[in-house]
Design a protein around this motif. Structure first.
Motif, PDB file in Angstrom:
ATOM      1  N   TRP A 105       0.827  -1.200   0.000  1.00 18.18           N
ATOM      2  CA  TRP A 105       0.000   0.000   0.000  1.00 18.18           C
ATOM      3  C   TRP A 105       0.863   1.252   0.000  1.00 18.18           C
ATOM      4  O   TRP A 105       0.553   2.223  -0.684  1.00 18.18           O
ATOM      5  N   TYR A 106       1.954   1.239   0.753  1.00 17.02           N
ATOM      6  CA  TYR A 106       2.823   2.406   0.806  1.00 17.02           C
ATOM      7  C   TYR A 106       3.402   2.703  -0.582  1.00 17.02           C
ATOM      8  O   TYR A 106       3.427   3.862  -1.018  1.00 17.02           O
ATOM      9  N   LEU A 107       3.844   1.669  -1.277  1.00 14.05           N
ATOM     10  CA  LEU A 107       4.409   1.870  -2.607  1.00 14.05           C
ATOM     11  C   LEU A 107       3.355   2.459  -3.547  1.00 14.05           C
ATOM     12  O   LEU A 107       3.631   3.407  -4.298  1.00 14.05           O
ATOM     13  N   LEU A 108       2.142   1.918  -3.507  1.00 12.72           N
ATOM     14  CA  LEU A 108       1.083   2.399  -4.391  1.00 12.72           C
ATOM     15  C   LEU A 108       0.664   3.815  -4.021  1.00 12.72           C
ATOM     16  O   LEU A 108       0.545   4.689  -4.893  1.00 12.72           O
ATOM     17  N   SER A 109       0.458   4.070  -2.736  1.00 11.19           N
ATOM     18  CA  SER A 109      -0.040   5.383  -2.324  1.00 11.19           C
ATOM     19  C   SER A 109       0.999   6.471  -2.563  1.00 11.19           C
ATOM     20  O   SER A 109       0.642   7.608  -2.893  1.00 11.19           O
ATOM     21  N   THR A 110       2.270   6.141  -2.415  1.00  8.99           N
ATOM     22  CA  THR A 110       3.321   7.125  -2.689  1.00  8.99           C
ATOM     23  C   THR A 110       3.337   7.499  -4.163  1.00  8.99           C
ATOM     24  O   THR A 110       3.408   8.685  -4.529  1.00  8.99           O
ATOM     25  N   GLU A 111       3.246   6.486  -5.019  1.00  8.08           N
ATOM     26  CA  GLU A 111       3.216   6.747  -6.459  1.00  8.08           C
ATOM     27  C   GLU A 111       1.982   7.564  -6.828  1.00  8.08           C
ATOM     28  O   GLU A 111       2.057   8.513  -7.621  1.00  8.08           O
ATOM     29  N   PHE A 112       0.843   7.223  -6.232  1.00  6.01           N
ATOM     30  CA  PHE A 112      -0.389   7.938  -6.570  1.00  6.01           C
ATOM     31  C   PHE A 112      -0.342   9.375  -6.060  1.00  6.01           C
ATOM     32  O   PHE A 112      -0.873  10.280  -6.719  1.00  6.01           O
ATOM     33  N   THR A 113       0.290   9.602  -4.919  1.00  7.53           N
ATOM     34  CA  THR A 113       0.412  10.965  -4.396  1.00  7.53           C
ATOM     35  C   THR A 113       1.189  11.841  -5.371  1.00  7.53           C
ATOM     36  O   THR A 113       0.824  12.996  -5.620  1.00  7.53           O
ATOM     37  N   LEU A 114       2.262  11.308  -5.936  1.00  8.17           N
ATOM     38  CA  LEU A 114       3.023  12.064  -6.936  1.00  8.17           C
ATOM     39  C   LEU A 114       2.156  12.360  -8.160  1.00  8.17           C
ATOM     40  O   LEU A 114       2.207  13.460  -8.722  1.00  8.17           O
ATOM     41  N   HIS A 115       1.352  11.386  -8.557  1.00  7.27           N
ATOM     42  CA  HIS A 115       0.414  11.579  -9.667  1.00  7.27           C
ATOM     43  C   HIS A 115      -0.576  12.691  -9.326  1.00  7.27           C
ATOM     44  O   HIS A 115      -0.855  13.566 -10.159  1.00  7.27           O
ATOM     45  N   ALA A 116      -1.088  12.686  -8.095  1.00  5.51           N
ATOM     46  CA  ALA A 116      -2.067  13.696  -7.685  1.00  5.51           C
ATOM     47  C   ALA A 116      -1.446  15.092  -7.650  1.00  5.51           C
ATOM     48  O   ALA A 116      -2.100  16.081  -8.010  1.00  5.51           O
TER      49      ALA A 116
END
Length: 207
Positions: A105-116
């Protein structure tokens, strides 16, 4: 547009979310296509679009599931305070507990935060989900102080932001250097003293 609810929708949604979580973990958010997620779930693109508008909606559904797990875990820790030898460190250790699901989850959420950050509309949606989770955390912090017989002297929303930042930053360092830093080490070492500094003994009504 997603259609109205049907009897099979919960099962279809669950299959899509499971497939999305596995695919995101393997390929990352940007590397995961709707086609691959649908294929993994054994469903058609039509089934996807009857439940979600876009791939981002899958992430936010996963966000809400993860947020509920976090809240449930912390609420359980707060409820067990009376039986803990060191209540604050017990809660912080529970907050810092990391398993493979948390790592993914941390890997996914970090990547998505950069996208956001690069897409303002997505950033607003992410901020709204963050806000709802923070409201739950704020309520738990209030319960924690109450169980400790102390009253916070700072805004609890800001404190929730701070504890989240410590958790995420510590987790990042721990994943890079797992033999040097345990995920919960920074929080357990420093936050108990901080909580004492930003709170005061609660006065008893009528005293």
């Amino acid at each position: 547009m997603p259609k109205g609810p049907t009897k099979r929708r919960p099962q279809t949604t669950a299959r899509l979310l499971e497939a999305a979580q596995e695919t995101f973990a393997e390929r990352g958010f940007h590397g995961s296509s709707i086609e691959v997620i649908c294929e993994r779930a054994g469903l058609t693109r039509g089934a996807f679009y009857s439940n979600f508008r876009a791939k981002e909606d899958l992430f936010f559904a996963l966000f809400d599931l993860h947020a509920q797990r976090v809240v449930d875990r912390l609420a359980e820790a707060v409820d067990e305070l009376d039986a803990a030898d060191d209540p604050v460190r017990t809660v912080l250790a529970r907050m810092g507990a990391v398993d493979e699901t948390e790592r993914r989850w941390y890997l996914l959420s970090t990547e998505f935060t950069l996208h956001a950050i690069r897409h303002p509309e997505t950033a607003r949606a992410l901020a709204d989900h963050d806000r709802r989770l923070r409201e739950e955390i704020t309520g738990l912090l209030a319960r924690l102080f109450d169980r400790l017989g102390r009253r916070p002297t700072v805004d609890l929303d800001l404190l929730a932001r701070l504890t989240g930042a410590v958790h995420e930053g510590s987790l990042a360092q721990s994943l890079v250097e797992p033999d040097q830093l345990a995920p919960e080490q920074l929080a357990v070492t420093f936050l108990p003293a901080l909580l004492d500094t930003i709170s005061e003994p609660a006065t008893t009504t009528g005293s």
